[in-house]
Enzyme design. Sequence first.
Site, PDB file in Angstrom:
ATOM      1  N   GLU A 332       0.809  -1.219   0.000  1.00  0.00           N
ATOM      2  CA  GLU A 332       0.000   0.000   0.000  1.00  0.00           C
ATOM      3  C   GLU A 332       0.848   1.277   0.000  1.00  0.00           C
ATOM      4  O   GLU A 332       0.766   2.084   0.921  1.00  0.00           O
ATOM      5  CB  GLU A 332      -0.932  -0.002   1.224  1.00  0.00           C
ATOM      6  CG  GLU A 332      -1.883  -1.176   1.209  1.00  0.00           C
ATOM      7  CD  GLU A 332      -2.785  -1.244   2.436  1.00  0.00           C
ATOM      8  OE1 GLU A 332      -3.946  -1.609   2.288  1.00  0.00           O
ATOM      9  OE2 GLU A 332      -2.328  -0.917   3.552  1.00  0.00           O
TER      10      GLU A 332
HETATM   11  C1  TNX Z   1      -4.272  -4.118   4.850  1.00  0.00           C
HETATM   12  S1  TNX Z   1      -2.318  -6.475   4.890  1.00  0.00           S
HETATM   13  C2  TNX Z   1      -3.045  -3.777   5.367  1.00  0.00           C
HETATM   14  C3  TNX Z   1      -2.961  -3.312   6.766  1.00  0.00           C
HETATM   15  C4  TNX Z   1      -4.315  -3.144   7.382  1.00  0.00           C
HETATM   16  C5  TNX Z   1      -5.182  -4.331   7.010  1.00  0.00           C
HETATM   17  C6  TNX Z   1      -6.527  -4.316   7.641  1.00  0.00           C
HETATM   18  C7  TNX Z   1      -1.441  -5.311   4.552  1.00  0.00           C
HETATM   19  C8  TNX Z   1      -0.161  -5.674   4.029  1.00  0.00           C
HETATM   20  N1  TNX Z   1      -1.868  -4.037   4.726  1.00  0.00           N
HETATM   21  O1  TNX Z   1      -2.202  -2.138   6.828  1.00  0.00           O
HETATM   22  O2  TNX Z   1      -4.190  -3.049   8.754  1.00  0.00           O
HETATM   23  O3  TNX Z   1      -5.342  -4.350   5.605  1.00  0.00           O
HETATM   24  O4  TNX Z   1      -7.210  -5.523   7.433  1.00  0.00           O
END
Ligand code: TNX
EC number: 3.2.1.52
Length: 536
Positions: A332
Site C-alpha cells: 500500500e
Molecule cells: C491491509 S495487509 C493492510 C494493513 C491493514 C489491514 C486491515 C497489509 C499488508 N496491509 O495495513 O491493517 O489491511 O485488514
Amino acid sequence: MKKLFICLSLLIGSLATFAQNQYNIIPIPQKLIPQSGEFVIGKSTSVVSATEFKDVANFLNEQLNVVSGSSKKVSIKEKGLASSSIQFVKNESLGDEAYTLKASSKQVVISAKTAKGAFYGVQTLLQLLPTQVFSESKVEGLKLSVPNCTIEDAPRYVYRGLHLDVGRHFFPVSFVKKFIDLIALHKFNTFHWHLTEDQGWRIEIKKYPKLTEIGSIRKETLVGHYGTGKYDGKPYGGFYTQDEVKDVVAYAKKKFVTIVPEIEMPGHAQAALAAYPELGCNPDKIYEVYTTWGVSEDVFAPREETFTFLENVLTEVMELFPGQYIHIGGDECPKTQWKSSRFCQNLMKREGLKDEHELQSYFIRRIDKFITSKGRKMIGWDEILEGGLSPNATVMSWRGEEGGIAAAKEGHDVIMTPGSHLYLDHYQADPKTEPLAIGGFLTLEKVYSYEPAPKELTTDQKKFILGLQGNVWTEYMETTDKVEYMTFPRACAVAEVAWSPVSTRNYTDFTKRLKVHIERLGNLKVNYAKSFLSAK
Ligand code: TNX
C-alpha cells in the site's frame, strides 16, 4: 449369538469413543494410535532427560510443579529407564521439528532429534493431561493422567506464523510474551512483529531517537469506523526499548519461536516522516503521526538520504533480531507524491524506470540487496511483485493468493496469508452481535477450510509455499482483551491448517477437540470468542 455380537460391538464402539474423547490435541497430530490404560504422574514419577533436552524437560517439569505444588527436579540420564518416568530421548532419525510420544502405563517417552521437536512433544503431552494442567497455581486433588497412546508427529509446513500489529495499538511486553506463549502452545514457529506504522513507530532506534520521541505518539485517534470524522482528543503512544526487544527475543527463543520484525517502507511511513520530514517527498511539509486508519499518501522519497537512514535502521534491527527473515513491508504505497516529485521523475529517467511501480521495485531491490549482503532474507507483502520482483525476496500473499501463485511460478518462496481466510481482524460472527471490527466476515469454519497449496501450481511449484500466517491488524483492537477475542479460537484453526496433514483434518472433529481446548485457553486467562459454540 447375533445379539451378543451387537452388544459387544456397541461396547467396543463406546469404549473407542471414550478413548478418542481423551485425545483433544490441537493441532491434531499426523498419527495417533489410542491405547487402553493410562500413565499417572505421581509423587514417585521422575522426569529424566538427555542433556540436550534439559531445558525442555525443565519447562514441562516446572508446569507440573506449579499445578501439583511440588518442587521436583529433572534428572539427566542419556539412557536407562527409571520405573515411573517421563523421558526425553534423542532420536537422530527424526526430522527437525518432529517428535514421537509413547505413553504406556509405566512411562511416557518423548523422542526427538532437536530440542524444538522435544518441545513440541511437551506441548502434546500437556494437551494429553487434564486441562487444569494449564492453571497458574496449585490445583488440589488433580489427577495427572495421560491416556496411553503412540504418536508420530511432524508439521506439514516449515513456516507457521501469527502476526501482531503493534503500530495501530501498542501492547506491553507482558502481553507480547503471552502472545508468544500461545503461539508456541499451538506449534506455530514464527511471530511476525509489525513494528512500524503510519500511526506509530514502536521500536527504539539508537541512531534516530526522534523515531520514538516523536514518531511513537499520535495526538489523538479516530473514533469508530473510517469516515466518522470523530476523534478522541487523547494522545496515544508507546514503544519498545532495545532492552525490551532483546528480552522478548530471548523469551521467544526459549519457546522455539522466531521473530520476524517488520519495518514498513516505502509506504506506511508517516510516523517516521513526522520525526524526520527530510526523508519525505516534501521536506517542508509538517507531517504528523497519522490519527486516522487507512492508507496515508505520505511515503518515503527514494533519496540517497532515505536509503542511508533505512540501512542504518535495518542494521540496528538485524542486531536485535537474529532470525533469517527481515520484513520490509512494501504494501500500500500510494504513488501520488512520487508522480508529482521532480526528484522522483528525474530518478526514474536516470534509471530507465518506466513508471512509479518500477520505482517502487527499484526501492525494494536496493533494500533487498542490502539485507542479502548481511546474510539475511527479505520478506515483503505481495505489492513487491509490481514493477518486477527483487531476486531474493520471499512474498507474503495477502491480497488473495494471486501474488503467491505468481511468485511461486517465478521460483520465489511464498507465505500465504490471504485476507479471505487468514485476516483475524475481520468479523467472526454476525456484526450486529459483535464488538466493532474493521469489516469482512471470517468464521472459524472458513479459516479451517483454508488450503494453502493452490491448484494452479504444479507439485514442484507448490514446494515454494513455505507455509501460512494469521494476521492480527489492530486498528479496532484497543485492548489486549480484544486482541485475544479476535485471535482465538481462529488462530487454533490456522495452527491446524499449518501443522496437520490434510488427511487428518475434519471440521466437526476439530470443534469437538476445541471444546476441550478452550478450557485450556480459559486456564491461561485468554479472552477467546465463544461465537463458534452457537454457530449452526
Ligand atoms: C491491509 S495487509 C493492510 C494493513 C491493514 C489491514 C486491515 C497489509 C499488508 N496491509 O495495513 O491493517 O489491511 O485488514
